[in-house]
Design a protein around this motif. Sequence first.
Motif, PDB file in Angstrom:
ATOM      1  N   ARG A 275      60.686  60.334 -13.673  1.00  0.00           N
ATOM      2  CA  ARG A 275      60.618  58.884 -13.579  1.00  0.00           C
ATOM      3  C   ARG A 275      60.344  58.463 -12.139  1.00  0.00           C
ATOM      4  NH1 ARG A 275      65.528  56.731 -17.537  1.00  0.00           N
ATOM      5  NH2 ARG A 275      64.843  57.885 -19.411  1.00  0.00           N
ATOM      6  N   VAL A 276      59.665  57.332 -12.009  1.00  0.00           N
ATOM      7  CA  VAL A 276      59.243  56.858 -10.689  1.00  0.00           C
ATOM      8  C   VAL A 276      59.923  55.526 -10.387  1.00  0.00           C
ATOM      9  CG1 VAL A 276      57.292  56.210  -9.234  1.00  0.00           C
ATOM     10  CG2 VAL A 276      57.006  57.975 -11.005  1.00  0.00           C
ATOM     11  N   PRO A 277      60.802  55.467  -9.376  1.00  0.00           N
ATOM     12  CA  PRO A 277      61.385  54.172  -8.986  1.00  0.00           C
ATOM     13  C   PRO A 277      60.284  53.250  -8.455  1.00  0.00           C
ATOM     14  CG  PRO A 277      62.597  56.024  -8.018  1.00  0.00           C
ATOM     15  CD  PRO A 277      61.324  56.581  -8.570  1.00  0.00           C
ATOM     16  N   LEU A 278      60.348  51.989  -8.816  1.00  0.00           N
ATOM     17  CA  LEU A 278      59.327  51.028  -8.394  1.00  0.00           C
ATOM     18  C   LEU A 278      59.912  50.034  -7.392  1.00  0.00           C
ATOM     19  CD1 LEU A 278      57.656  50.236 -11.852  1.00  0.00           C
ATOM     20  CD2 LEU A 278      57.076  52.019 -10.187  1.00  0.00           C
ATOM     21  N   PRO A 279      59.295  49.906  -6.218  1.00  0.00           N
ATOM     22  CA  PRO A 279      59.778  48.962  -5.203  1.00  0.00           C
ATOM     23  C   PRO A 279      59.298  47.545  -5.504  1.00  0.00           C
ATOM     24  CG  PRO A 279      57.877  50.142  -4.364  1.00  0.00           C
ATOM     25  CD  PRO A 279      58.145  50.692  -5.740  1.00  0.00           C
ATOM     26  N   VAL A 280      59.922  46.902  -6.481  1.00  0.00           N
ATOM     27  CA  VAL A 280      59.506  45.565  -6.917  1.00  0.00           C
ATOM     28  C   VAL A 280      60.226  44.511  -6.092  1.00  0.00           C
ATOM     29  CG1 VAL A 280      59.386  43.967  -8.864  1.00  0.00           C
ATOM     30  CG2 VAL A 280      59.082  46.433  -9.236  1.00  0.00           C
ATOM     31  N   ALA A 281      59.440  43.575  -5.542  1.00  0.00           N
ATOM     32  CA  ALA A 281      60.023  42.474  -4.772  1.00  0.00           C
ATOM     33  C   ALA A 281      60.476  41.384  -5.731  1.00  0.00           C
ATOM     34  CB  ALA A 281      59.005  41.917  -3.780  1.00  0.00           C
ATOM     35  N   GLY A 282      61.764  40.997  -5.627  1.00  0.00           N
ATOM     36  CA  GLY A 282      62.283  39.955  -6.505  1.00  0.00           C
ATOM     37  C   GLY A 282      62.459  40.459  -7.924  1.00  0.00           C
ATOM     38  N   HIS A 283      62.503  39.520  -8.858  1.00  0.00           N
ATOM     39  CA  HIS A 283      62.688  39.843 -10.270  1.00  0.00           C
ATOM     40  C   HIS A 283      61.631  39.105 -11.082  1.00  0.00           C
ATOM     41  CE1 HIS A 283      66.447  42.161 -10.154  1.00  0.00           C
ATOM     42  NE2 HIS A 283      66.760  41.391  -9.135  1.00  0.00           N
ATOM     43  N   PRO A 284      60.491  39.742 -11.349  1.00  0.00           N
ATOM     44  CA  PRO A 284      59.437  39.076 -12.124  1.00  0.00           C
ATOM     45  C   PRO A 284      59.943  38.649 -13.501  1.00  0.00           C
ATOM     46  CG  PRO A 284      58.646  41.132 -11.156  1.00  0.00           C
ATOM     47  CD  PRO A 284      60.123  41.108 -10.954  1.00  0.00           C
ATOM     48  N   HIS A 285      59.586  37.457 -13.896  1.00  0.00           N
ATOM     49  CA  HIS A 285      59.930  36.954 -15.223  1.00  0.00           C
ATOM     50  C   HIS A 285      58.812  37.199 -16.230  1.00  0.00           C
ATOM     51  CE1 HIS A 285      63.157  35.039 -13.033  1.00  0.00           C
ATOM     52  NE2 HIS A 285      63.653  34.557 -14.147  1.00  0.00           N
ATOM     53  N   ARG A 286      57.606  37.459 -15.707  1.00  0.00           N
ATOM     54  CA  ARG A 286      56.450  37.669 -16.584  1.00  0.00           C
ATOM     55  C   ARG A 286      55.714  38.924 -16.110  1.00  0.00           C
ATOM     56  NH1 ARG A 286      52.484  33.718 -19.465  1.00  0.00           N
ATOM     57  NH2 ARG A 286      54.293  32.344 -19.335  1.00  0.00           N
ATOM     58  N   ILE A 287      55.457  39.838 -17.044  1.00  0.00           N
ATOM     59  CA  ILE A 287      54.778  41.093 -16.738  1.00  0.00           C
ATOM     60  C   ILE A 287      53.408  41.101 -17.400  1.00  0.00           C
ATOM     61  CG2 ILE A 287      54.885  43.611 -16.863  1.00  0.00           C
ATOM     62  CD1 ILE A 287      57.081  42.388 -15.146  1.00  0.00           C
ATOM     63  N   ASP A 307      47.495  33.220 -10.159  1.00  0.00           N
ATOM     64  CA  ASP A 307      46.441  33.427  -9.166  1.00  0.00           C
ATOM     65  C   ASP A 307      46.777  34.532  -8.171  1.00  0.00           C
ATOM     66  OD1 ASP A 307      44.871  31.479 -10.257  1.00  0.00           O
ATOM     67  OD2 ASP A 307      45.574  29.891  -8.936  1.00  0.00           O
ATOM     68  N   ASP A 308      47.896  35.209  -8.392  1.00  0.00           N
ATOM     69  CA  ASP A 308      48.313  36.248  -7.447  1.00  0.00           C
ATOM     70  C   ASP A 308      49.020  37.371  -8.200  1.00  0.00           C
ATOM     71  OD1 ASP A 308      48.902  37.693  -5.202  1.00  0.00           O
ATOM     72  OD2 ASP A 308      50.464  36.350  -4.448  1.00  0.00           O
ATOM     73  N   LEU A 309      48.261  38.073  -9.060  1.00  0.00           N
ATOM     74  CA  LEU A 309      48.838  39.198  -9.784  1.00  0.00           C
ATOM     75  C   LEU A 309      49.147  40.330  -8.806  1.00  0.00           C
ATOM     76  CD1 LEU A 309      46.539  39.394 -12.947  1.00  0.00           C
ATOM     77  CD2 LEU A 309      48.755  38.268 -12.709  1.00  0.00           C
ATOM     78  N   ARG A 310      50.369  40.833  -8.874  1.00  0.00           N
ATOM     79  CA  ARG A 310      50.792  41.887  -7.945  1.00  0.00           C
ATOM     80  C   ARG A 310      51.013  43.193  -8.709  1.00  0.00           C
ATOM     81  NH1 ARG A 310      54.921  38.632  -3.858  1.00  0.00           N
ATOM     82  NH2 ARG A 310      53.472  36.909  -3.426  1.00  0.00           N
ATOM     83  N   PRO A 311      50.225  44.224  -8.414  1.00  0.00           N
ATOM     84  CA  PRO A 311      50.353  45.499  -9.146  1.00  0.00           C
ATOM     85  C   PRO A 311      51.748  46.099  -8.971  1.00  0.00           C
ATOM     86  CG  PRO A 311      48.328  45.450  -7.854  1.00  0.00           C
ATOM     87  CD  PRO A 311      49.141  44.272  -7.414  1.00  0.00           C
ATOM     88  N   LEU A 312      52.288  46.602 -10.078  1.00  0.00           N
ATOM     89  CA  LEU A 312      53.592  47.275 -10.055  1.00  0.00           C
ATOM     90  C   LEU A 312      53.441  48.785 -10.196  1.00  0.00           C
ATOM     91  CD1 LEU A 312      55.584  44.834 -12.390  1.00  0.00           C
ATOM     92  CD2 LEU A 312      55.541  44.861  -9.884  1.00  0.00           C
ATOM     93  N   TYR A 313      52.574  49.201 -11.116  1.00  0.00           N
ATOM     94  CA  TYR A 313      52.402  50.641 -11.324  1.00  0.00           C
ATOM     95  C   TYR A 313      51.181  50.867 -12.212  1.00  0.00           C
ATOM     96  CZ  TYR A 313      53.536  55.550 -12.076  1.00  0.00           C
ATOM     97  OH  TYR A 313      53.493  56.930 -12.089  1.00  0.00           O
ATOM     98  N   THR A 314      50.512  52.022 -12.022  1.00  0.00           N
ATOM     99  CA  THR A 314      49.359  52.397 -12.845  1.00  0.00           C
ATOM    100  C   THR A 314      49.539  53.812 -13.375  1.00  0.00           C
ATOM    101  OG1 THR A 314      47.811  50.962 -11.634  1.00  0.00           O
ATOM    102  CG2 THR A 314      46.868  52.783 -12.892  1.00  0.00           C
ATOM    103  N   PHE A 315      49.432  53.958 -14.690  1.00  0.00           N
ATOM    104  CA  PHE A 315      49.384  55.277 -15.326  1.00  0.00           C
ATOM    105  C   PHE A 315      47.920  55.702 -15.443  1.00  0.00           C
ATOM    106  CE2 PHE A 315      53.483  53.829 -17.096  1.00  0.00           C
ATOM    107  CZ  PHE A 315      54.268  54.968 -16.900  1.00  0.00           C
ATOM    108  N   GLN A 316      47.659  56.980 -15.193  1.00  0.00           N
ATOM    109  CA  GLN A 316      46.352  57.586 -15.424  1.00  0.00           C
ATOM    110  C   GLN A 316      46.510  58.579 -16.571  1.00  0.00           C
ATOM    111  OE1 GLN A 316      43.543  56.847 -13.867  1.00  0.00           O
ATOM    112  NE2 GLN A 316      44.201  55.701 -12.077  1.00  0.00           N
ATOM    113  N   ALA A 317      45.676  58.441 -17.597  1.00  0.00           N
ATOM    114  CA  ALA A 317      45.838  59.316 -18.758  1.00  0.00           C
ATOM    115  C   ALA A 317      44.508  59.448 -19.493  1.00  0.00           C
ATOM    116  CB  ALA A 317      46.909  58.767 -19.697  1.00  0.00           C
ATOM    117  N   ASP A 318      44.413  60.462 -20.310  1.00  0.00           N
ATOM    118  CA  ASP A 318      43.269  60.646 -21.197  1.00  0.00           C
ATOM    119  C   ASP A 318      43.701  60.132 -22.568  1.00  0.00           C
ATOM    120  OD1 ASP A 318      41.012  61.397 -22.518  1.00  0.00           O
ATOM    121  OD2 ASP A 318      41.505  63.534 -22.598  1.00  0.00           O
TER     122      ASP A 318
END
Length: 360
Positions: A275-287, A307-318
């Motif tokens: 598992r990967v801990p995510l350094p998220v700023a604040g507490h997003p209410h909408r994902i 107008d300011d989507l902030r990336p949280l994490y990206t999975f790469q998969a086939d």
Amino acid sequence: MVHRLQEELAALISDLKQEQKKVDEQIAKLVNNRTRIVNESDVFSWVIRREFQELHHLVDEEKARCLEGVEGHTRGLVASLDMQLEQARGARERLVQAEGVLEQLGNESHHEFIRKYHSIASRAELQQARPLEGAFSPISFKPGLHQADIKLTVWKRLFRKVLPAPESLKLDPATAHPLLELSKGNTVVQCGLLAQRRASQPERFDYSTCVLASRGFSCGRHYWEVVVGSKSDWRLGVIKGTASRKGKVSKSPEHGVWLIGLKEGRGYEAFGCPRVPLPVAGHPHRIGVYLHYEQGELTFFDADRPDDLRPLYTFQADFQGKLYPILDTCWHERGSNSLPMVLPPPSGPGHLSPPQPTKL
């Protein structure tokens, strides 16, 4: 002797013809290959021109939006200054009039001078003519957008615009765990306190408090959003349609499940191996969730600000097979984690009011 040489010559000619035939076939393949490359290049060049034309259109829209914002801001400031100018000019005119009264008073005889000087009317006119102290309020030009931030701000807006239009999704009651209650047209789900008797269908989760969207994706680019509100525990992402829904869901890409989540209101994590801990700023209410099937990317965003989507994490998969959006409300924790998760309509906010349960 001559006959043998003629036979050898005939064999050589035959071999040359065979070689020539092979070369001709190779030439035909090369010509076809060249034609195909040129055609594909022409098509791709057309696509590039079309995409850049669309980008230019979007940039022009953003430019018009920025200019309109500046012009609107300027109109407000100028209107305020015009009002102050009108008041100041009125005060100046009254001062000129009072000055004329005083100069005329100075030309009166002594008797008239003394009588009029003490006149209340003259004192009132003078008092009225004086401008109020501090009447001028300086105004600064602050358009709300710094010059150095224009490109970055526009890029963020364009990034949202080049994503696919948000999907309008609903939840599938046939997949919902017995504790889950769906409402608002199967767009809201929350974990109840009591399990209800449900048919043990193969598609229904019987251990993990999960529910799937009624529609899955096996190709293309897709974007949707989930309102998690102030829930302390939740998970969301996608799951393969063939993944087992019986027993505890194995939350890892190796088992066809790609999730991120919040645990105990403190730690965000991506469910990889490990598992990967995510350094998220604040507490997003909408994902926000963006799936590019062919490219094998699943990206999660903090979507609180459109107008300011902030990336949280990206999975790469086939990716293979159909993938379904999945919501995991997690255990209700005796009511402390009973807030719902919402699939909001594309054009409006999610509804976080307590839902009325519907039968599954």
